[in-house]
Write a protein that holds these residues in place. Structure first.
Motif, PDB file in Angstrom:
ATOM      1  N   ILE A  18      33.753  14.815  77.007  1.00 40.96           N
ATOM      2  CA  ILE A  18      32.338  14.561  77.288  1.00 40.96           C
ATOM      3  C   ILE A  18      31.672  15.849  77.755  1.00 40.96           C
ATOM      4  CG2 ILE A  18      30.677  13.229  78.635  1.00 40.96           C
ATOM      5  CD1 ILE A  18      32.898  11.089  78.950  1.00 40.96           C
ATOM      6  N   ILE A  19      30.639  16.249  77.028  1.00 38.52           N
ATOM      7  CA  ILE A  19      29.827  17.406  77.400  1.00 38.52           C
ATOM      8  C   ILE A  19      28.363  17.014  77.230  1.00 38.52           C
ATOM      9  CG2 ILE A  19      29.164  19.779  76.818  1.00 38.52           C
ATOM     10  CD1 ILE A  19      31.988  20.302  75.961  1.00 38.52           C
ATOM     11  N   GLU A  20      27.593  17.242  78.271  1.00 36.76           N
ATOM     12  CA  GLU A  20      26.162  16.934  78.271  1.00 36.76           C
ATOM     13  C   GLU A  20      25.895  15.499  77.816  1.00 36.76           C
ATOM     14  OE1 GLU A  20      24.760  20.180  75.816  1.00 36.76           O
ATOM     15  OE2 GLU A  20      24.380  21.394  77.592  1.00 36.76           O
ATOM     16  N   GLY A  21      26.749  14.573  78.226  1.00 35.73           N
ATOM     17  CA  GLY A  21      26.569  13.163  77.918  1.00 35.73           C
ATOM     18  C   GLY A  21      27.015  12.739  76.533  1.00 35.73           C
ATOM     19  N   ASN A  22      27.516  13.671  75.730  1.00 33.92           N
ATOM     20  CA  ASN A  22      27.994  13.354  74.385  1.00 33.92           C
ATOM     21  C   ASN A  22      29.510  13.315  74.338  1.00 33.92           C
ATOM     22  OD1 ASN A  22      25.423  13.387  72.895  1.00 33.92           O
ATOM     23  ND2 ASN A  22      25.391  15.540  73.478  1.00 33.92           N
ATOM     24  N   HIS A  23      30.044  12.302  73.662  1.00 31.81           N
ATOM     25  CA  HIS A  23      31.488  12.224  73.445  1.00 31.81           C
ATOM     26  C   HIS A  23      31.826  13.019  72.195  1.00 31.81           C
ATOM     27  CE1 HIS A  23      32.875   9.125  76.317  1.00 31.81           C
ATOM     28  NE2 HIS A  23      31.598   8.767  76.292  1.00 31.81           N
ATOM     29  N   TYR A  24      32.690  13.995  72.341  1.00 33.68           N
ATOM     30  CA  TYR A  24      33.182  14.778  71.204  1.00 33.68           C
ATOM     31  C   TYR A  24      34.547  14.225  70.813  1.00 33.68           C
ATOM     32  CZ  TYR A  24      29.485  18.244  71.650  1.00 33.68           C
ATOM     33  OH  TYR A  24      28.259  18.876  71.673  1.00 33.68           O
ATOM     34  N   PHE A  25      34.645  13.767  69.567  1.00 30.56           N
ATOM     35  CA  PHE A  25      35.858  13.146  69.046  1.00 30.56           C
ATOM     36  C   PHE A  25      36.752  14.185  68.376  1.00 30.56           C
ATOM     37  CE2 PHE A  25      33.033   9.651  69.580  1.00 30.56           C
ATOM     38  CZ  PHE A  25      33.770   8.480  69.598  1.00 30.56           C
ATOM     39  N   PRO A  26      38.072  14.081  68.584  1.00 27.79           N
ATOM     40  CA  PRO A  26      38.971  15.013  67.897  1.00 27.79           C
ATOM     41  C   PRO A  26      38.866  14.844  66.379  1.00 27.79           C
ATOM     42  CG  PRO A  26      40.212  13.459  69.278  1.00 27.79           C
ATOM     43  CD  PRO A  26      38.774  13.116  69.411  1.00 27.79           C
ATOM     44  N   PRO A  27      39.010  15.936  65.632  1.00 27.89           N
ATOM     45  CA  PRO A  27      38.887  15.854  64.175  1.00 27.89           C
ATOM     46  C   PRO A  27      39.811  14.810  63.546  1.00 27.89           C
ATOM     47  CG  PRO A  27      39.167  18.135  64.873  1.00 27.89           C
ATOM     48  CD  PRO A  27      39.300  17.281  66.092  1.00 27.89           C
ATOM     49  N   SER A  28      40.992  14.643  64.099  1.00 31.17           N
ATOM     50  CA  SER A  28      41.964  13.695  63.537  1.00 31.17           C
ATOM     51  C   SER A  28      41.529  12.239  63.697  1.00 31.17           C
ATOM     52  CB  SER A  28      43.337  13.892  64.191  1.00 31.17           C
ATOM     53  OG  SER A  28      43.236  13.647  65.585  1.00 31.17           O
ATOM     54  N   TYR A  68      29.426  19.489  64.956  1.00 25.42           N
ATOM     55  CA  TYR A  68      30.635  20.074  65.525  1.00 25.42           C
ATOM     56  C   TYR A  68      30.471  21.590  65.586  1.00 25.42           C
ATOM     57  CZ  TYR A  68      31.903  21.261  60.714  1.00 25.42           C
ATOM     58  OH  TYR A  68      31.892  21.765  59.440  1.00 25.42           O
ATOM     59  N   TYR A  69      31.343  22.219  66.353  1.00 29.04           N
ATOM     60  CA  TYR A  69      31.330  23.666  66.507  1.00 29.04           C
ATOM     61  C   TYR A  69      32.629  24.224  65.918  1.00 29.04           C
ATOM     62  CZ  TYR A  69      27.374  22.873  69.521  1.00 29.04           C
ATOM     63  OH  TYR A  69      26.135  22.489  69.996  1.00 29.04           O
ATOM     64  N   PRO A  70      32.567  24.787  64.691  1.00 28.91           N
ATOM     65  CA  PRO A  70      33.786  25.299  64.068  1.00 28.91           C
ATOM     66  C   PRO A  70      34.365  26.499  64.815  1.00 28.91           C
ATOM     67  CG  PRO A  70      31.888  25.709  62.654  1.00 28.91           C
ATOM     68  CD  PRO A  70      31.408  24.888  63.811  1.00 28.91           C
ATOM     69  N   GLU A  71      33.500  27.315  65.416  1.00 28.85           N
ATOM     70  CA  GLU A  71      33.934  28.485  66.199  1.00 28.85           C
ATOM     71  C   GLU A  71      33.058  28.582  67.439  1.00 28.85           C
ATOM     72  OE1 GLU A  71      36.559  30.330  65.571  1.00 28.85           O
ATOM     73  OE2 GLU A  71      36.982  29.318  63.674  1.00 28.85           O
ATOM     74  N   GLY A  81      35.981  22.201  66.683  1.00 34.13           N
ATOM     75  CA  GLY A  81      36.247  21.219  65.638  1.00 34.13           C
ATOM     76  C   GLY A  81      36.003  19.772  66.029  1.00 34.13           C
ATOM     77  N   TYR A  82      35.768  19.504  67.309  1.00 30.98           N
ATOM     78  CA  TYR A  82      35.504  18.128  67.758  1.00 30.98           C
ATOM     79  C   TYR A  82      34.108  17.715  67.294  1.00 30.98           C
ATOM     80  CZ  TYR A  82      39.587  17.548  70.800  1.00 30.98           C
ATOM     81  OH  TYR A  82      40.856  17.389  71.287  1.00 30.98           O
ATOM     82  N   VAL A  83      33.911  16.425  67.050  1.00 31.27           N
ATOM     83  CA  VAL A  83      32.669  15.937  66.442  1.00 31.27           C
ATOM     84  C   VAL A  83      31.937  14.985  67.387  1.00 31.27           C
ATOM     85  CG1 VAL A  83      31.723  14.646  64.488  1.00 31.27           C
ATOM     86  CG2 VAL A  83      33.679  16.171  64.141  1.00 31.27           C
ATOM     87  N   ALA A  84      30.628  15.207  67.533  1.00 34.94           N
ATOM     88  CA  ALA A  84      29.760  14.336  68.328  1.00 34.94           C
ATOM     89  C   ALA A  84      28.747  13.673  67.397  1.00 34.94           C
ATOM     90  CB  ALA A  84      29.051  15.140  69.420  1.00 34.94           C
ATOM     91  N   PHE A  85      28.112  12.602  67.885  1.00 33.44           N
ATOM     92  CA  PHE A  85      27.230  11.796  67.047  1.00 33.44           C
ATOM     93  C   PHE A  85      25.892  11.548  67.704  1.00 33.44           C
ATOM     94  CE2 PHE A  85      31.610  10.671  66.133  1.00 33.44           C
ATOM     95  CZ  PHE A  85      31.650  10.765  64.747  1.00 33.44           C
ATOM     96  N   TRP A  86      24.907  11.238  66.862  1.00 39.97           N
ATOM     97  CA  TRP A  86      23.576  10.857  67.326  1.00 39.97           C
ATOM     98  C   TRP A  86      22.864  10.142  66.198  1.00 39.97           C
ATOM     99  CZ3 TRP A  86      18.702  13.923  66.676  1.00 39.97           C
ATOM    100  CH2 TRP A  86      18.730  14.737  65.555  1.00 39.97           C
ATOM    101  N   ASN A  87      21.578   9.922  66.339  1.00 40.97           N
ATOM    102  CA  ASN A  87      20.714   9.436  65.267  1.00 40.97           C
ATOM    103  C   ASN A  87      21.214   8.134  64.616  1.00 40.97           C
ATOM    104  OD1 ASN A  87      18.366   9.649  63.762  1.00 40.97           O
ATOM    105  ND2 ASN A  87      19.369  10.762  62.125  1.00 40.97           N
ATOM    106  N   GLY A  88      21.461   7.128  65.436  1.00 37.94           N
ATOM    107  CA  GLY A  88      21.824   5.835  64.892  1.00 37.94           C
ATOM    108  C   GLY A  88      23.313   5.518  64.860  1.00 37.94           C
TER     109      GLY A  88
END
Length: 93
Positions: A18-28, A68-71, A81-88
């Motif tokens: 969790i960063i800035e209220g967003n859950h970042y999911f592992p790529p796997s 996501y942030y590749p680098e 590489g972790y992925v966060a979501f928004w917009n629905g």
């Protein structure tokens, strides 16, 4: 945690960051069949250069609904590489 769009679980993990209220999911944890690379990019002053995915579930497309942030910068290296979501995309326990 689960990320849900158009009634479908598109990512699921017990190890989100969790960063800035967003859950970042592992790529796997992503169900790759629902994700398409986007040409969209943005920049965060402290995390760095972000890339996006368009989510497509059962014929409904949600452009740039995941990022996501590749680098990432050194200060955000744990979300590489972790992925966060928004917009629905609903993120829920």
């Amino acid at each position: 945690m689960k990320a849900i769009f158009n009634g479908e679980i598109i990512a699921e993990s017990n190890d989100t960051i969790i960063i800035e209220g967003n859950h970042y999911f592992p790529p796997s944890s992503l169900k790759k069949e629902f994700f398409k690379e986007s040409t969209t990019h943005s920049t965060c002053p402290w995390k760095g250069y972000a890339s996006y995915f368009t989510v497509d579930v059962n014929g409904t497309t949600n452009k740039d609904a995941a990022w996501y942030y590749p680098e990432p910068s050194d200060r955000a290296k744990e979300i590489k590489g972790y992925v966060a979501f928004w917009n629905g995309v609903k993120v829920t326990a």
